[in-house]
Design a protein around this motif. Structure first.
Motif, PDB file in Angstrom:
ATOM      1  N   ASN A  84       0.850  -1.190   0.000  1.00 27.23           N
ATOM      2  CA  ASN A  84       0.000   0.000   0.000  1.00 27.23           C
ATOM      3  C   ASN A  84       0.885   1.239   0.000  1.00 27.23           C
ATOM      4  N   TYR A  85       0.328   2.376   0.389  1.00 30.96           N
ATOM      5  CA  TYR A  85       1.087   3.634   0.426  1.00 30.96           C
ATOM      6  C   TYR A  85       1.146   4.195   1.845  1.00 30.96           C
ATOM      7  N   LEU A  86       1.136   3.316   2.831  1.00 32.97           N
ATOM      8  CA  LEU A  86       1.123   3.752   4.228  1.00 32.97           C
ATOM      9  C   LEU A  86       2.475   4.312   4.642  1.00 32.97           C
ATOM     10  N   HIS A  87       2.449   5.358   5.463  1.00 39.12           N
ATOM     11  CA  HIS A  87       3.701   5.895   5.989  1.00 39.12           C
ATOM     12  C   HIS A  87       3.659   6.060   7.498  1.00 39.12           C
ATOM     13  N   ARG A  88       2.473   5.822   8.099  1.00 39.75           N
ATOM     14  CA  ARG A  88       2.353   5.840   9.553  1.00 39.75           C
ATOM     15  C   ARG A  88       1.144   5.008   9.968  1.00 39.75           C
ATOM     16  N   LEU A  89       1.108   4.668  11.256  1.00 42.83           N
ATOM     17  CA  LEU A  89      -0.017   3.924  11.820  1.00 42.83           C
ATOM     18  C   LEU A  89      -0.648   4.759  12.922  1.00 42.83           C
ATOM     19  N   PRO A  90      -1.950   4.620  13.136  1.00 43.20           N
ATOM     20  CA  PRO A  90      -2.580   5.378  14.224  1.00 43.20           C
ATOM     21  C   PRO A  90      -2.122   4.842  15.588  1.00 43.20           C
ATOM     22  N   GLU A  91      -2.071   5.723  16.580  1.00 43.36           N
ATOM     23  CA  GLU A  91      -1.675   5.330  17.936  1.00 43.36           C
ATOM     24  C   GLU A  91      -2.539   4.195  18.472  1.00 43.36           C
ATOM     25  N   VAL A  93      -3.238   1.515  17.390  1.00 43.95           N
ATOM     26  CA  VAL A  93      -2.675   0.190  17.132  1.00 43.95           C
ATOM     27  C   VAL A  93      -2.251  -0.447  18.459  1.00 43.95           C
ATOM     28  N   THR A  94      -1.865   0.371  19.414  1.00 41.36           N
ATOM     29  CA  THR A  94      -1.433  -0.157  20.718  1.00 41.36           C
ATOM     30  C   THR A  94      -2.561  -0.898  21.439  1.00 41.36           C
ATOM     31  N   SER A  95      -3.804  -0.670  21.036  1.00 39.68           N
ATOM     32  CA  SER A  95      -4.940  -1.345  21.680  1.00 39.68           C
ATOM     33  C   SER A  95      -5.216  -2.733  21.098  1.00 39.68           C
ATOM     34  N   LEU A  96      -4.467  -3.137  20.095  1.00 39.78           N
ATOM     35  CA  LEU A  96      -4.650  -4.473  19.494  1.00 39.78           C
ATOM     36  C   LEU A  96      -3.896  -5.500  20.348  1.00 39.78           C
ATOM     37  N   LEU A  97      -4.520  -5.881  21.437  1.00 39.53           N
ATOM     38  CA  LEU A  97      -3.869  -6.721  22.441  1.00 39.53           C
ATOM     39  C   LEU A  97      -3.581  -8.140  21.980  1.00 39.53           C
ATOM     40  N   HIS A  98      -4.244  -8.600  20.920  1.00 38.88           N
ATOM     41  CA  HIS A  98      -4.065  -9.974  20.449  1.00 38.88           C
ATOM     42  C   HIS A  98      -3.247 -10.056  19.160  1.00 38.88           C
ATOM     43  N   LEU A  99      -2.820  -8.914  18.635  1.00 39.46           N
ATOM     44  CA  LEU A  99      -2.109  -8.889  17.351  1.00 39.46           C
ATOM     45  C   LEU A  99      -0.758  -9.587  17.471  1.00 39.46           C
ATOM     46  N   ARG A 100      -0.587 -10.648  16.672  1.00 41.99           N
ATOM     47  CA  ARG A 100       0.664 -11.409  16.702  1.00 41.99           C
ATOM     48  C   ARG A 100       1.528 -11.167  15.467  1.00 41.99           C
ATOM     49  N   THR A 101       0.876 -10.865  14.332  1.00 43.35           N
ATOM     50  CA  THR A 101       1.612 -10.712  13.081  1.00 43.35           C
ATOM     51  C   THR A 101       1.096  -9.503  12.326  1.00 43.35           C
ATOM     52  N   ILE A 102       2.023  -8.663  11.862  1.00 42.81           N
ATOM     53  CA  ILE A 102       1.645  -7.538  11.008  1.00 42.81           C
ATOM     54  C   ILE A 102       2.610  -7.478   9.836  1.00 42.81           C
ATOM     55  N   ASN A 103       2.043  -7.367   8.643  1.00 49.21           N
ATOM     56  CA  ASN A 103       2.854  -7.270   7.427  1.00 49.21           C
ATOM     57  C   ASN A 103       2.656  -5.873   6.852  1.00 49.21           C
ATOM     58  N   LEU A 104       3.715  -5.090   6.903  1.00 44.18           N
ATOM     59  CA  LEU A 104       3.714  -3.724   6.376  1.00 44.18           C
ATOM     60  C   LEU A 104       4.746  -3.587   5.259  1.00 44.18           C
ATOM     61  N   SER A 105       5.106  -4.696   4.638  1.00 44.03           N
ATOM     62  CA  SER A 105       6.116  -4.653   3.580  1.00 44.03           C
ATOM     63  C   SER A 105       5.580  -3.866   2.372  1.00 44.03           C
ATOM     64  N   ARG A 106       6.508  -3.328   1.597  1.00 41.43           N
ATOM     65  CA  ARG A 106       6.188  -2.591   0.375  1.00 41.43           C
ATOM     66  C   ARG A 106       5.212  -1.431   0.632  1.00 41.43           C
ATOM     67  N   ASN A 107       5.542  -0.601   1.614  1.00 41.60           N
ATOM     68  CA  ASN A 107       4.785   0.613   1.900  1.00 41.60           C
ATOM     69  C   ASN A 107       5.732   1.791   1.826  1.00 41.60           C
ATOM     70  N   ARG A 108       5.448   2.855   2.559  1.00 43.14           N
ATOM     71  CA  ARG A 108       6.263   4.080   2.464  1.00 43.14           C
ATOM     72  C   ARG A 108       6.764   4.572   3.817  1.00 43.14           C
ATOM     73  N   PHE A 109       7.027   3.663   4.723  1.00 46.25           N
ATOM     74  CA  PHE A 109       7.507   4.059   6.046  1.00 46.25           C
ATOM     75  C   PHE A 109       8.953   4.544   5.961  1.00 46.25           C
ATOM     76  N   HIS A 110       9.222   5.704   6.579  1.00 46.75           N
ATOM     77  CA  HIS A 110      10.592   6.224   6.664  1.00 46.75           C
ATOM     78  C   HIS A 110      11.197   5.898   8.025  1.00 46.75           C
ATOM     79  N   ARG A 111      10.303   5.704   9.011  1.00 44.67           N
ATOM     80  CA  ARG A 111      10.727   5.368  10.364  1.00 44.67           C
ATOM     81  C   ARG A 111       9.945   4.134  10.805  1.00 44.67           C
ATOM     82  N   PHE A 112      10.513   3.416  11.736  1.00 40.51           N
ATOM     83  CA  PHE A 112       9.805   2.279  12.314  1.00 40.51           C
ATOM     84  C   PHE A 112       8.519   2.802  12.954  1.00 40.51           C
ATOM     85  N   PRO A 113       7.368   2.191  12.674  1.00 40.02           N
ATOM     86  CA  PRO A 113       6.109   2.652  13.268  1.00 40.02           C
ATOM     87  C   PRO A 113       6.095   2.370  14.777  1.00 40.02           C
TER      88      PRO A 113
END
Length: 183
Positions: A84-91, A93-113
């Motif tokens: 996608n064209y993502l460059h940031r994630l909303p805060e 995201v910290t409420s996703l208490l069960h999230l085990r895997t996230i794939n953010l490959s091939r986006n536009r992040f300049h810094r680690f989210p």
């Protein structure tokens, strides 16, 4: 053009209906040319959102993810946002208490989210093929559940290459260093 757009909308509607009718735990909206997450889906899926554990929005045209998306699908275990064209994630995201895997490959992040560093259940983070130069080394080292961090094809600084076991308890995947040209 309108015909193709209509077909895309129909495809999304079919996929959402299948998820709702079959009460499956996943929603696959990959390759649907989405520029935003359709607001109508929240209403269509309200009876099953708590049971959705896997969502793929890979290979769309998303530029952002809303806090409403995160809070609606609060039981996610796996989120695929690759391509996608993502460059940031909303805060939120910290409420996703069960999230085990996230794939953010091939986006536009300049810094680690950085909100990801606060997601305690995260085991796998894929950030391959972004533009990441900075990584919060100390925060990552304190992520107890993290097993794998993929930073291949990112222009990360040399300090990240110094992150080796036992300093970090996870697999760090990096591209090979470019050889220094000989004079």
């Amino acid at each position: 053009m309108q015909k193709r757009m209509g077909e895309a909308v129909a495809r999304v509607a079919r996929k959402v209906n299948d998820t709702v009718e079959n009460k499956t735990d996943s929603l696959d909206l990959a390759n649907c040319k989405l520029m935003t997450f359709p607001v109508g889906i929240y209403k269509a899926m309200r009876s099953v959102t708590e049971g959705i554990h896997h969502i793929s929005l890979a290979n769309n045209e998303l530029k952002s993810l809303t806090s409403r998306f995160i809070t609606t699908f609060s039981q996610l275990r796996e989120l695929n946002l690759a391509g996608n064209y993502l460059h940031r994630l909303p805060e939120e995201v910290t409420s996703l208490l069960h999230l085990r895997t996230i794939n953010l490959s091939r986006n536009r992040f300049h810094r680690f989210p950085e909100p990801l560093a606060a997601v305690t259940a995260l085991e796998t983070i894929d950030l391959e093929e972004n533009e990441i130069t900075e990584v919060p080394v100390e925060k990552l080292a304190s992520m107890a559940s993290l097993r794998s961090l993929n930073l291949r094809e990112n222009p990360v600084g040399p300090e990240v290459r110094l992150l080796v076991r036992p300093l970090v308890p996870f697999d760090l995947l990096l591209s090979p260093e470019e050889p220094v040209p000989k004079a």
